[in-house]
Design an enzyme around this catalytic site. Structure first.
Site, PDB file in Angstrom:
ATOM      1  CG  ASP A  43      35.195  48.135  28.504  1.00 42.40           C
ATOM      2  OD1 ASP A  43      36.125  47.507  28.660  1.00 42.40           O
ATOM      3  OD2 ASP A  43      35.341  49.169  27.604  1.00 42.40           O
ATOM      4  CG  ASP A  99      42.308  48.088  34.348  1.00 41.16           C
ATOM      5  OD1 ASP A  99      43.459  47.746  34.861  1.00 41.16           O
ATOM      6  OD2 ASP A  99      42.166  47.710  33.216  1.00 41.16           O
ATOM      7  CG  MET A 145      49.051  46.183  35.222  1.00 44.15           C
ATOM      8  SD  MET A 145      48.416  44.497  35.309  1.00 44.15           S
ATOM      9  CE  MET A 145      49.454  43.546  34.124  1.00 44.15           C
ATOM     10  CD  GLU A 162      48.771  49.022  31.790  1.00 48.88           C
ATOM     11  OE1 GLU A 162      49.710  48.035  31.496  1.00 48.88           O
ATOM     12  OE2 GLU A 162      47.546  48.636  31.913  1.00 48.88           O
ATOM     13  NE  ARG A 222      45.485  40.874  34.497  1.00 49.87           N
ATOM     14  CZ  ARG A 222      44.553  41.752  34.223  1.00 49.87           C
ATOM     15  NH1 ARG A 222      43.426  41.784  35.009  1.00 49.87           N
ATOM     16  NH2 ARG A 222      44.506  42.527  33.099  1.00 49.87           N
ATOM     17  CG  ASN A 244      33.251  50.745  61.030  1.00 57.75           C
ATOM     18  OD1 ASN A 244      33.473  51.854  60.820  1.00 57.75           O
ATOM     19  ND2 ASN A 244      32.587  49.919  60.135  1.00 57.75           N
ATOM     20  NE  ARG A 249      41.799  20.531  65.178  1.00 61.56           N
ATOM     21  CZ  ARG A 249      43.078  20.339  65.336  1.00 61.56           C
ATOM     22  NH1 ARG A 249      43.851  21.178  64.973  1.00 61.56           N
ATOM     23  NH2 ARG A 249      43.036  19.279  65.991  1.00 61.56           N
ATOM     24  N   GLY A 269      36.090  44.264  68.463  1.00 61.39           N
ATOM     25  CA  GLY A 269      35.237  45.041  68.160  1.00 61.39           C
ATOM     26  C   GLY A 269      34.158  45.529  69.272  1.00 61.39           C
ATOM     27  NE  ARG A 302      43.140  21.610  68.660  1.00 63.38           N
ATOM     28  CZ  ARG A 302      42.285  20.501  69.085  1.00 63.38           C
ATOM     29  NH1 ARG A 302      41.207  20.484  69.605  1.00 63.38           N
ATOM     30  NH2 ARG A 302      43.198  19.319  68.982  1.00 63.38           N
TER      31      ARG A 302
END
Ligand code: ATP
Length: 752
Positions: free
Chosen positions: A110, A157, A199, A256, A293, A526, A560, A568, A649
């Protein structure tokens, strides 16, 4: 969309770094190049903007190659006090003008977005000042009368209004979940208590969601502090009761920014001392710190950064100078544009509500799903369920799986069982899917039967793809009757939906089926209707992305090409999304099919690429993209046609995609959906309704669909929904994969 040819655009990352920023930078650079814009990266955030010179670099297609898997931001970030001053921003404006740039995308928190907005508002005045002091000419200033900006939120966050998820939050949750899972096993071995500090500053998102995902025993967050003064006493009572009930470990997650209801900060040492005294055992503190992080971005963060970055460039080129700058975010699975400063202000209002001890308001501002997660967590972490109400009708609700294993199935069972028990009902577990229901393999489950299941992969109840037929339906009915089941939750894939639908249709023949059924989508493919995401798909995607990262590393010095086959069935979701997250240059899926002409073009592209100096090729193929042109065939074709220029491959990832512990997202999703499903069954059964449904996430909402709609919503032969939202993302994958336009073999005369 008009692609202007004379526009220049710059991107910078600012504030704290976050995993996924690189994918956003890559998408911005490549989308801009695809639209014939000149694109620049400003290194070291606003500091670099103020310094100018070497800090502003022109980017090419290749300058953002090979960065998707990297944590942090490759273009650097820094805090800049100078940019907070008008003088600093004057220099920044000069540097942009010097480079002819007046379009800026900012990826930050922000603070960074506020700074960008101030800069944009001041721009005409800054230009006048530069003209007055003689450092730029009026004619130059007149070419760039406005600064156009767009913002993306990069922050672990997840504290920003205007987007469901900020770039980096999912990866941070991965780090926390891995750490807490690891701590839990050592804690359980020694029957120890740990306080884990995470955090999030003023936002409890990371703490709340990681507590939910890991099955922790207590959480302290700033947004909703304990509502009583003797919270410490209550916490200790609960922890001691948990041990008595049979829990071997105790984990307290502390945000925190945690505080009590008077605003006094709650520290990790303080919590540890309180627990040590009450429990009479040594309590360990783990402060996770910057580990959160770090590391490679999750599949979700890579794709979030990519999609937002792509959308930000489109927003910039479509925006008018007098329009409000936009924050590009994500709601449900859809890109959203919101007025940037409104988002910043709403974000600040949550912080203000917390500072003013208006916690109800803070929770309202966080949104309904945050509150729902908090309420669910409060049930999950009880030592034992509430006892049934006197005179209450105790329903007998059963939970089962069906279909292939999907990570998150156990998490869903745990949530379902505990929510049902806490509401006073009797909960039954059916073993081994429909075979178990046929064979009467049913047992009652209690609160501790599902202890520790939140984080477990696989399926403790057992699952298989059995689809009942013939006399099976009689046996199913007999078992339902024998146990007087009042409702059944089926957590799984296609076979579960199909069978539940059939049971509803067979009600006239088997009165035992006159109870509510509800299906919860759990399948790595899915491919289930009514839900944009099934439980298990996120874990599978992360498994694929991790494997492909390793495969790519194995080929650093060679020419390569890898053809990676993913699961799926007839649904290309895993192929497309893993292609986006790993930067694959080509994705093959059943929905699009594969023709010989496609393969010819792919060979041409490979040859052109390797001749141009590329060292690695990556193609992702969904397992049933085309039954004839299978993975082995494609590899042989490419190798032969490549004529020794590169080797090929194949890598068939197989069952590693289904394995492993569920990702944080799958755990959260499983808990959320299972909670809703059990509430649905209770509601229907209590009013004597036999309404049956399948649940799913659609956009921002969780919805139930009538089970009878199942055949109408799917392609029965291909076993996938008729509508698949993610198909719209194919063009982005194509734009970012290789520089376009892609000339055909005749166009550039490349010989094979
Ligand atoms: P994070 O959430 O990771 O802390 P942030 O963007 O909120 O990210 P800040 O330190 O607040 O981080 O801001 C980053 C930079 O943005 C500051 O160092 C400063 O250069 C610039 N900035 C922040 N606020 C302003 C402001 N009000 N005016 C001008 N520049 C600002």
């Amino acid at each position: 969309m008009i692609a202007p040819t004379n526009k220049k655009l710059a991107v910078l990352t600012s504030g704290g770094d976050a995993q996924g920023m690189n994918s956003a930078v890559r998408a911005i650079v490549r989308t801009a190049l695809d639209l014939n814009l000149e694109v620049y990266a400003i290194y070291e955030g606003y500091k670099g903007l103020v310094e100018g010179g070497e800090r502003i670099k022109r980017m090419t297609w290749d300058s953002v190659g090979g960065i998707l898997h990297k944590g942090g931001t490759v273009i650097g970030t820094a805090r800049s006090d100078e940019f907070r001053t008008r003088e600093g921003r004057l220099r920044a404006a000069h540097n942009l003008l010097e480079n002819g740039i007046n379009n800026l995308i900012i990826i930050g928190g922000d603070g960074s977005l506020t700074g960008a907005n101030i800069f944009r508002q001041e721009w005409p005045g800054l230009l006048d000042e530069l003209v007055d002091e003689g450092s730029v000419s009026r004619s130059l200033a007149d070419v760039y009368p406005n600064l156009i900006i767009a913002g993306l939120v990069g922050s672990i966050d997840n504290d920003m209004f205007g987007t469901d998820m900020t770039i980096g939050a999912d990866s941070a949750l991965h780090r926390i979940t891995e750490a807490v899972d690891a701590i839990s096993s050592t804690a359980a071995s020694h029957q120890r208590t740990f306080v884990v500090k995470v955090m999030g500053r003023n936002c409890g998102y990371l703490a709340l969601m990681s507590a939910l995902a890991t099955g922790s025993d207590w959480v302290l967050i700033p947004d909703s502090p304990p509502d009583v003064d003797n919270w410490a006493e209550l916490m200790c009572e609960r922890m001691i009761a948990g041990r008595k009930a049979g829990r071997r470990d105790t984990i307290v997650i502390l945000a925190e920014g945690a505080r009590d209801r008077h605003g006094n900060p709650i520290g990790s040492t303080q919590v540890a001392e309180i627990l040590e005294k009450a429990m009479g055992e040594e309590v360990r503190v783990t402060v996770l710190g910057h580990v959160q992080r770090g590391g490679a971005p999750s599949a979700f963060d890579r794709n979030l950064g990519t999609l937002l970055g792509h959308a930000a460039v489109e927003a910039i080129i479509n925006s008018k100078p007098d329009e409000e700058p936009q924050l590009i975010g994500m709601r449900g699975n859809r890109i959203t544009h919101m007025p940037l400063m409104e988002c910043v202000e709403k974000t600040h209002s949550v912080a203000a509500a917390i500072a003013n001890h208006e916690y109800e308001r803070a929770m309202d501002l966080r949104g309904a799903s945050f509150r729902e997660a908090y309420d669910t967590l409060r049930t999950m972490l009880r030592a034992l369920p509430h006892p049934p109400q006197p005179g209450q009708k105790r329903l007998r609700l059963a939970v089962m799986h069906s279909g292939a294993p999907a990570p998150g199935m156990n998490t869903a069972v745990r949530a379902a069982i505990r929510i049902g028990l806490d509401k006073g009902h009797i909960m039954l577990g059916i073993q081994n899917a429909f075979q178990g229901l046929i064979d009467d393999d049913v047992k009652e489950l209690n609160w501790m039967s599902v202890n520790g299941w939140a984080s477990m992969g696989g399926s403790e109840l057992g699952t298989n793809r059995k689809v009942p037929a013939g006399s099976d339906f009689y046996n199913l009915a007999r078992t339902i009757e024998k146990h007087a089941m009042d409702g059944i939750l089926i957590i799984g894939g296609w076979s579960g939906y199909e069978t539940a639908n059939r049971m509803v249709l067979e009600r006239k023949n088997f009165p035992a089926y006159n109870i509510p059924f509800v299906c919860l989508p759990a399948s790595i493919n899915n491919h289930l209707p009514g839900s944009e995401l099934s439980v298990g798909a996120d874990t599978a995607l992360n498994n694929i992305v991790e494997a492909v990262d390793k495969i790519k590393h194995s080929a650093v010095a060679l020419r390569r090409c890898f053809v990676v086959e993913v699961m799926g069935r007839d649904c290309g979701y895993l192929a497309l999304m893993s292609g986006l997250a790993t930067g694959a240059e080509r994705v093959y899926m059943n929905e699009e099919g594969v023709t010989l002409r496609d393969l010819q073009m792919d060979v041409d592209n490979l040859i052109r690429g390797f001749r141009g100096g590329k060292r690695l090729g990556l193609l992702i193929r969904s397992e049933r993209a085309n039954v004839v042109y299978n993975t082995a065939f494609m590899c042989a074709l490419f190798e032969e046609e490549g004529g020794g220029l590169f080797d090929v491959r194949q890598s068939i990832l197989g069952h590693l995609q289904q394995g492993g512990d569920p990702s944080p997202f799958d755990r959260i999703q499983a808990t959320r959906l299972a909670t809703r499903c059990i509430n649905f069954l209770i509601e229907q059964a209590e009013k004597g309704s036999t309404a049956s449904a399948f649940i799913g996430l659609q956009g921002k909402e969780i919805k139930f669909h009538d089970l009878e709609d199942f055949p109408r919503m799917v392609d029965l032969e291909k076993q996938r929904p008729k509508e698949q939202w993610w198909m719209d993302l194919r063009h982005i994958a194509k734009v970012l994969a290789q520089p376009g336009p892609h000339p055909s073999i005749e166009d550039d005369g490349v010989e094979i």
